[in-house]
Write an enzyme that holds these catalytic residues in place. Structure first.
Site: not given
Ligand code: AMP
Length: 282
Positions: A37, A150
């Protein structure tokens, strides 16, 4: 840094910033923030005058048997991460503020949502597209930042923005990994020590798939078989899918040719984790 809990507060602030001619970068998240994030926030900080982060565990993107109730939450720590990353505003609504009584309008998509995670999570992308559309209307960003972690979500949001004429640049950011290769994820918090070790089969199978594709292997079945065998070697792992899809339509392909995505979803114990090769040329 401002923390806003209501749509009206964000709207008023955004209106002011727009009047001042400022550009806005939006980073939508479900919180329990980690370095993945933070990488999105860093990029948004570099490219915009204002950075808005939303922290919202979106109930409508979870299926009835999924982990909505247990999804990890720690607003205090998240707030510190945002402060450190130079975020201007955190939007942290409650579900009732986002989905008023009798809410019944959704954004949905064909084709791109049929395969991969869409197969085992049939209402997931409808929930994601709906909440992201709402956030786009509320925060009115110039750019919005999504992780390649994702990859299907990123492709869906790009297509949605194009198809529905959102005047917003969708910026994809590379996957941030732990030192041993595991893709960072809020759901990694569910893993015990043994499962944490077992989870390495995801990144190992992805590395192998990428190596084969970039090495010129064109038989998708052969690549998938190699990837599967790595995951199958781990007793705690249960495959949801191992797939090679066309990078544009996200439909499975037999012969690898042009832009493709290799992706896996694997249960490690009760925890479902995903990983992918990124969009690569085969
Ligand atoms: P989430 O909180 O899991 O819904 O993720 C929020 C955003 O952070 C989404 O656009 C995810 O793709 C991105 N994200 C989550 N994990 C990662 C990671 N390991 N590397 C890069 N972006 C990430």
């Amino acid at each position: 840094m401002i923390t806003a809990n209501t749509v009206a507060e964000v709207r008023a602030q955004v209106k002011q910033w727009k009047k001042e001619g400022k550009t806005i970068g939006l980073v939508p998240t479900m919180g329990y923030l980690h370095e993945g994030h933070a990488s999105l926030m860093k990029r948004a900080r570099e490219e915009n005058d204002i950075v808005v982060v939303s922290i919202f565990v979106n109930p409508i993107q979870f299926g009835p048997t999924e982990d909505l109730a247990s999804y990890p939450r720690d607003f205090h720590r998240d707030s510190e991460v945002c402060q450190r990353m130079g975020v201007d505003l955190i939007f942290h609504p409650d579900p009732e503020g986002m989905y008023q009584e009798n809410f019944c309008t959704y954004v949905d998509m064909d084709v791109l949502t049929e395969q991969l995670c869409g197969k085992s999570r049939p209402t997931h992308f409808r929930g994601v597209q709906t909440v992201v559309s709402k956030l786009f209307h509320i925060a009115a960003p110039d750019r919005a930042y999504f992780g390649e972690k994702d990859a299907q979500q990123l492709a869906v949001i790009r297509r949605m923005a194009r198809d529905l004429n959102f005047d917003i640049e969708i910026v994809g950011c590379p996957i941030v990994r732990e030192e041993d290769g595991l893709a960072k994820s809020s759901r990694n918090a569910y893993l015990n020590q043994e499962e944490r070790q077992a989870a390495l089969v995801l990144s190992r199978s992805i590395r192998e798939g990428k190596r084969l594709i970039e090495g010129g292997e064109t038989d998708a079945a052969a690549v998938k078989a190699s990837m599967r065998s790595i995951i199958a070697s781990e007793p705690l792992a249960r495959i949801d899918y191992v797939e090679i899809v066309d990078g544009d339509s996200l439909q499975p392909m037999d012969t690898i040719n042009g832009l493709v995505l290799g992706a896996v979803a694997v249960y490690i114990g009760k925890t479902r984790l995903i990983d992918n090769t990124g969009f690569i040329e085969g």
